[in-house]
Design an enzyme around this catalytic site. Structure first.
Site, short mmCIF file in Angstrom:
data_model
loop_
_atom_site.label_atom_id
_atom_site.label_comp_id
_atom_site.label_asym_id
_atom_site.label_seq_id
_atom_site.Cartn_x
_atom_site.Cartn_y
_atom_site.Cartn_z
N ASP A 8 -3.30 -19.50 -4.52
CA ASP A 8 -3.79 -18.12 -4.57
C ASP A 8 -3.75 -17.41 -3.23
OD1 ASP A 8 -4.29 -17.86 -7.32
OD2 ASP A 8 -6.19 -18.92 -7.13
N ASP A 44 0.97 -18.09 -13.39
CA ASP A 44 0.50 -17.11 -12.41
C ASP A 44 1.16 -17.30 -11.04
OD1 ASP A 44 -1.27 -18.18 -14.35
OD2 ASP A 44 -3.00 -17.21 -13.48
N1 GLY Z 1 -4.70 -16.15 -11.67
C1 GLY Z 1 -5.87 -16.21 -12.45
C2 GLY Z 1 -5.92 -15.23 -13.56
O1 GLY Z 1 -4.97 -14.58 -13.91
O2 GLY Z 1 -6.99 -15.15 -14.13
#
Ligand code: GLY
Length: 402
Positions: A120, A180
């Site tokens: 992230d 993601d």
């Molecule tokens: N990357 C985490 C979400 O989309 O909730």
């Protein structure tokens, strides 16, 4: 967001196609962009007042949960979105107060450049420092972003040929890669361009090829999590974490894939990535459970449809992604029309919060983590970020046309 710069350099052919399909966009699909931008500026201004109250602890706004504003520290995955919104508002208005605010909140994240504990960091730093660098050219920001790319690259495994997403949930996963993660490729692509070192781009390409191979089902929807053996690179399992069930299509996951493959096509011009982005767009836009206003339910296969919460964040990511993909694809008119429908819906009173309400968040009706009963049908900061990005992209396209 670097697309905003690249947008100005698109070829005349692409520009010409935009003119053509823009002229054909139906009148009923139009909404007043300028009025919407005035509303978003007023509401973001209010959010700055709310956030100022929490200044002592250097916290950033994430969402509303059970009537309380959720403020998070810099190591939360959502920390970069609010500073990113401030940069975009500066770009949209040219008003120096937005720049001052953007600098202040971006710099809360400085230490995250050394964060090697999650994929992230790409979201956190590219949305904050990335926007800041594109707009100001600040060399300190450049150095911070390059260090962040190193931190992200430290998570690459050459057997799996992917970047590891999470370190948590060791009882569940060995080497989890989530869809993601495609969103974090942009930082790596940027780092190779800025440093001249091809390594970052090469691992982004490897990661994307591994995702292309293992994340998609035959209908082009994607699994949320693919877990790998870090020793052999073999797939252990394909499951969900935030969707309804392992075999369902979690809406935001489809949105991340669409946006991520579009960015990869921009940087590599590899037609396989364009094809995949188009296939994801087709899955999303033609899905039988997509509502007429094109704001998806939180999972395309949620059990109690149509009595399920929507996910405005997925819609905003899709709109922004389609506005870029439309510039590359033979389906440009279809994508621009769909993005317009989404933006018109999000800009209506059904989704756009009234000034001075909802702790200053722009959009209502996002769903964060349904299986964990967290942030359901609430405002969430990443919905606001991609909504503002889409409005900004639309404004740039309009400026190119008229
Ligand atoms: N990357 C985490 C979400 O989309 O909730």
């Amino acid at each position: 967001m670097s697309y905003l710069k690249i947008g100005l350099k698109v070829s005349f052919i692409v520009l010409f196609s935009f003119v053509l399909f823009s002229c054909q966009t139906s009148m009923s699909n139009k909404f007043n962009l300028e009025k919407t931008l005035v509303k978003t500026e007023a509401q973001l201004n209010y959010q700055c007042e709310v956030v100022d109250k929490f200044n002592k602890n250097e916290l950033l706004p994430r969402s509303i949960d059970k009537n309380e504003v959720v403020m998070v520290p810099s190591n939360d995955w959502t920390s970069g979105f609010f500073p990113g919104e401030l940069w975009m508002m500066f770009e949209l208005t040219g008003d120096a107060k937005w720049k001052e605010r953007a600098i202040k909140y971006t710099e809360y994240l400085e230490n995250e450049q050394f964060n090697e504990s999650t994929h992230d960091v790409g979201f956190m730093m590219y949305c904050s420092y990335g926007n800041g660098y594109q707009i100001t050219g600040n060399q300190k920001y450049k150095a911070i972003l390059i260090q962040t790319a190193k931190s992200l690259a430290s998570r690459y495994n050459s057997k799996v040929k992917s970047i590891r997403s999470w370190d948590h949930s060791e009882d569940l996963y060995t080497f989890p890669v989530i869809i993601d993660n495609m969103m974090n490729m942009e930082l790596l692509l940027w780092a190779s361009k800025e440093t001249g070192d091809p390594y970052y781009k090469n691992i982004a390409i490897n990661h994307t090829n591994t995702t292309l191979k293992n994340h998609f089902r035959s209908d082009n929807s994607s699994y949320h999590v693919v877990d790998y053996s870090s020793e052999t690179g073999e797939v252990i399992k394909k499951v969900t974490n935030q969707g309804y069930a392992d075999e369902t299509a979690w809406a935001r996951g489809q949105a991340w894939g669409l946006y991520g493959f579009t960015v990869m096509f921009r940087a590599t011009k590899d037609e396989a990535y364009l094809d995949q982005a188009e296939r994801i767009a087709e899955f999303i836009l033609t899905h039988k459970n997509m509502p007429e206003d094109k704001i998806p339910y939180w999972d395309f296969d949620a059990p109690k449809l149509p009595n399920e919460p929507r996910d405005a964040s997925a819609a905003a990511i899709i709109a922004s992604g389609l506005l870029e993909l439309g510039g590359y694809s033979k389906n440009g008119k279809e994508y621009l029309d769909a993005a317009n429908t989404i933006l018109k819906s999000l800009s209506s009173k059904d989704y756009l919060n009234k000034k001075g309400t909802a702790f200053g968040f722009l959009l209502a009706h996002s769903t964060g983590n349904w299986p964990r009963n967290s942030e359901i049908d609430e405002p969430i900061v990443y919905a606001d970020y991609y909504y503002l990005e889409a409005l900004n992209r639309k404004k740039r396209l309009n400026a190119m046309l008229y």
